[in-house]
Design an enzyme around this catalytic site. Structure first.
Site, PDB file in Angstrom:
ATOM      1  N   GLN A  11       1.421  -0.850   0.252  1.00 36.50           N
ATOM      2  CA  GLN A  11       0.208   0.001   0.186  1.00 36.50           C
ATOM      3  C   GLN A  11       1.032   0.976   0.071  1.00 36.50           C
ATOM      4  O   GLN A  11       1.667   1.820   0.875  1.00 36.50           O
ATOM      5  CB  GLN A  11      -1.079  -0.071   1.050  1.00 36.50           C
ATOM      6  CG  GLN A  11      -1.825   0.872   1.180  1.00 36.50           C
ATOM      7  CD  GLN A  11      -2.700   0.694   0.301  1.00 36.50           C
ATOM      8  OE1 GLN A  11      -2.848   0.547  -0.661  1.00 36.50           O
ATOM      9  NE2 GLN A  11      -4.435   1.271   0.531  1.00 36.50           N
ATOM     10  N   HIS A  43      -1.557  -4.002   0.891  1.00 32.07           N
ATOM     11  CA  HIS A  43      -1.244  -4.549  -1.092  1.00 32.07           C
ATOM     12  C   HIS A  43      -2.276  -3.839  -1.427  1.00 32.07           C
ATOM     13  O   HIS A  43      -3.661  -2.982  -1.569  1.00 32.07           O
ATOM     14  CB  HIS A  43      -2.924  -6.190  -1.314  1.00 32.07           C
ATOM     15  CG  HIS A  43      -2.804  -6.540  -2.681  1.00 32.07           C
ATOM     16  ND1 HIS A  43      -2.790  -7.855  -2.975  1.00 32.07           N
ATOM     17  CD2 HIS A  43      -1.695  -5.688  -3.486  1.00 32.07           C
ATOM     18  CE1 HIS A  43      -2.652  -8.243  -4.158  1.00 32.07           C
ATOM     19  NE2 HIS A  43      -1.514  -6.833  -4.211  1.00 32.07           N
ATOM     20  N   LEU A  44      -1.561  -2.704  -2.653  1.00 37.07           N
ATOM     21  CA  LEU A  44      -1.665  -1.967  -3.430  1.00 37.07           C
ATOM     22  C   LEU A  44      -3.177  -1.192  -3.606  1.00 37.07           C
ATOM     23  O   LEU A  44      -3.701  -1.826  -4.474  1.00 37.07           O
ATOM     24  CB  LEU A  44      -0.525  -1.341  -3.907  1.00 37.07           C
ATOM     25  CG  LEU A  44      -1.242  -0.325  -5.063  1.00 37.07           C
ATOM     26  CD1 LEU A  44      -1.328   1.283  -3.781  1.00 37.07           C
ATOM     27  CD2 LEU A  44       0.073   0.676  -6.486  1.00 37.07           C
ATOM     28  N   HIS A  45      -4.136  -0.564  -3.195  1.00 36.85           N
ATOM     29  CA  HIS A  45      -5.653  -0.448  -3.761  1.00 36.85           C
ATOM     30  C   HIS A  45      -6.347   1.312  -3.219  1.00 36.85           C
ATOM     31  O   HIS A  45      -5.543   1.975  -2.603  1.00 36.85           O
ATOM     32  CB  HIS A  45      -6.680  -1.596  -3.497  1.00 36.85           C
ATOM     33  CG  HIS A  45      -6.490  -1.397  -1.674  1.00 36.85           C
ATOM     34  ND1 HIS A  45      -5.778  -1.866  -0.448  1.00 36.85           N
ATOM     35  CD2 HIS A  45      -7.469  -1.306  -0.867  1.00 36.85           C
ATOM     36  CE1 HIS A  45      -6.024  -1.393   0.450  1.00 36.85           C
ATOM     37  NE2 HIS A  45      -7.539  -1.047   0.591  1.00 36.85           N
ATOM     38  N   PHE A  46      -7.033   1.279  -4.363  1.00 33.91           N
ATOM     39  CA  PHE A  46      -7.890   2.441  -4.099  1.00 33.91           C
ATOM     40  C   PHE A  46      -9.114   1.829  -3.728  1.00 33.91           C
ATOM     41  O   PHE A  46      -9.672   0.782  -4.030  1.00 33.91           O
ATOM     42  CB  PHE A  46      -7.678   3.191  -5.010  1.00 33.91           C
ATOM     43  CG  PHE A  46      -6.298   3.870  -5.911  1.00 33.91           C
ATOM     44  CD1 PHE A  46      -6.131   4.979  -4.868  1.00 33.91           C
ATOM     45  CD2 PHE A  46      -5.265   3.509  -6.179  1.00 33.91           C
ATOM     46  CE1 PHE A  46      -4.961   5.873  -5.584  1.00 33.91           C
ATOM     47  CE2 PHE A  46      -4.335   4.240  -5.863  1.00 33.91           C
ATOM     48  CZ  PHE A  46      -4.131   4.968  -6.372  1.00 33.91           C
TER      49      PHE A  46
END
Length: 432
Positions: free
Chosen positions: A196, A233-236
């Protein structure tokens, strides 16, 4: 009184931990997004044009309605199939009387069923840990579509596109613990296992998503670690709510300009201090300025939230310190008892409340008091702003020097003299 579209919902026990899963299926049996289940898998693909226009968000003449037909239509389909932990459309919602129009929602299901945080809250940057929950572990039925730039500059939709494992796709999936109608996750390059942490490519993708939606009521948000992100965990996040957010109506004061025609403002008369980015000669100019700011905050271990508003034309960046105050015992028991974690949506004025007593007793004064605890002090905010401006200004000068060097190498002339200044509270002057 707010009205949200109601859809029939069948709640199920689909969302279980891996140890509880049974049955026989291919791969691991969960039809997930890992190598065990991906071979031969296909998902819809929405290919968007990589527009350079910040202002253009009208959808006249575009053959495919991204928001209504695809995103919300597929989201409602997952509602009917019972893939959510609870029925968010049954949650009570109201606008709190007062000058600012804070929005309150009673969402007891999110409190009881949301996935717990699995990492330290005092570090904004942490390594990805594949042993902890991440989005490759979700079922493929939770994914609505792949979201990628088109190769020919036109909108394209492929209802059954193969998943290109070698070129990790970005996907849009449902949030199984939704806050509002149409609540989804944008997961950039999902198979790369990115932590993230905002980068230039991922933020531009998020702005493109807001731009494609083309609605002022569809916002995209981001929470850093330490600012109430719960999954590393990379998210928008994004959802649809047909009412203005209080932060969008707040007064602002212009404080500087960044490269590419981007204007930077400071929020006024709002409980949380923050920066607002607008304009730019292109969507990429705006995105780069915001990304520079986010990367600076990350590098200085300052938790923050981001709201992408007005179809990608306006971006709010809010450094915050609520988790730090919690750890230091500086938050009152009254606020702690509400169990509200003020992330991007709460900071924007959409208060997600977990207890009926808090919902029934909601007032503008209480909302203001909670959000005021999130904000940096005036002195600390000015200090952080100065760090951002100095970092961004010097980075811009370094980039200019590199571009000049490349130009000079091409023409074989290294005798030019040029000074580069980027306006802001801190400036860098370099001559060569």
């Amino acid at each position: 009184m707010l009205r949200i579209k109601r859809v029939p919902t069948i709640l199920s026990n689909y969302q279980k931990e891996e140890a509880e899963e049974g049955g026989v299926a291919r791969g691991c049996g969960r039809n997930c997004l890992r190598k065990c289940c991906l071979p031969g898998s296909k998902l819809p693909l929405y290919a968007f044009p990589k527009t350079d226009k910040v202002e253009s968000c009208g959808k006249n003449g575009i053959p495919f309605a991204f928001l209504d037909s695809l995103l919300l239509g597929e989201w409602e389909d997952r509602m009917e199939r019972g893939l959510f932990r609870y029925d968010v459309t049954a949650c009570e919602t109201k606008v709190i009387p007062g000058e600012h129009g804070f929005i309150a929602q009673l969402n007891e299901g999110r409190h009881l069923k949301k996935r717990p945080t699995e990492f330290q809250v005092d570090k904004v940057l942490q390594a990805f840990d594949e042993n902890k929950f991440n989005f490759t572990k979700v079922g493929q039925e939770e994914v609505l579509f792949q979201f990628e730039p088109s190769e020919d500059g036109e909108v394209r939709f492929y209802p059954n596109a193969p998943i290109d494992v070698d070129n990790s796709p970005s996907v849009v999936a449902i949030n199984v613990s939704p806050i509002e109608y149409g609540h989804v996750l944008l997961i950039p390059r999902i198979l790369e296992h990115l932590p993230q942490k905002i980068d230039y490519e991922s933020l531009l993708l998020a702005l493109h998503m807001a731009h494609e939606a083309g609605s002022p009521y569809f916002r995209v948000g981001y929470n850093s670690l330490g600012a109430f992100a719960t999954i590393n965990h990379l998210h928008f996040q994004a959802y649809y709510l047909a009412v203005p957010f209080p932060i969008e109506k707040a007064a602002t004061k212009k404080i500087t300009d960044f490269n590419g025609g981007v204007e930077v403002y400071e929020l006024l008369n709002y409980p949380v201090r923050g920066l607002v980015f607008e304009g730019g000669n292109s969507l990429k100019d705006l995105s780069n300025s915001v990304a520079d700011t986010c990367i600076c905050l990350q590098d200085h271990n300052i938790p923050y939230n981001v709201l992408i508003s007005e179809s990608g034309k306006r971006v709010f960046v809010i450094p915050q310190c609520y988790a730090e105050k919690q750890a230091l015992g500086e938050v009152s028991a009254e606020l702690l008892d509400t169990q509200v974690n003020p992330a991007v949506w709460e900071i924007s004025g959409h208060m997600v409340l977990k207890r009926k007593e808090d919902y029934e007793g909601a007032s503008e004064e209480k909302a203001w008091r909670l959000l005021a605890e999130v904000s940096l002090s005036e002195a600390r905010f000015q200090e952080v702003t100065a760090i951002i401006f100095e970092t961004v200004s010097c980075a811009a000068v370094e980039k200019m020097l590199e571009e000049d060097k490349q130009d000079a190498d091409e023409v074989g002339n290294n005798n030019g003299l040029r000074a580069g200044i980027v306006s802001g509270k801190q400036e860098c002057l370099v001559q060569h």
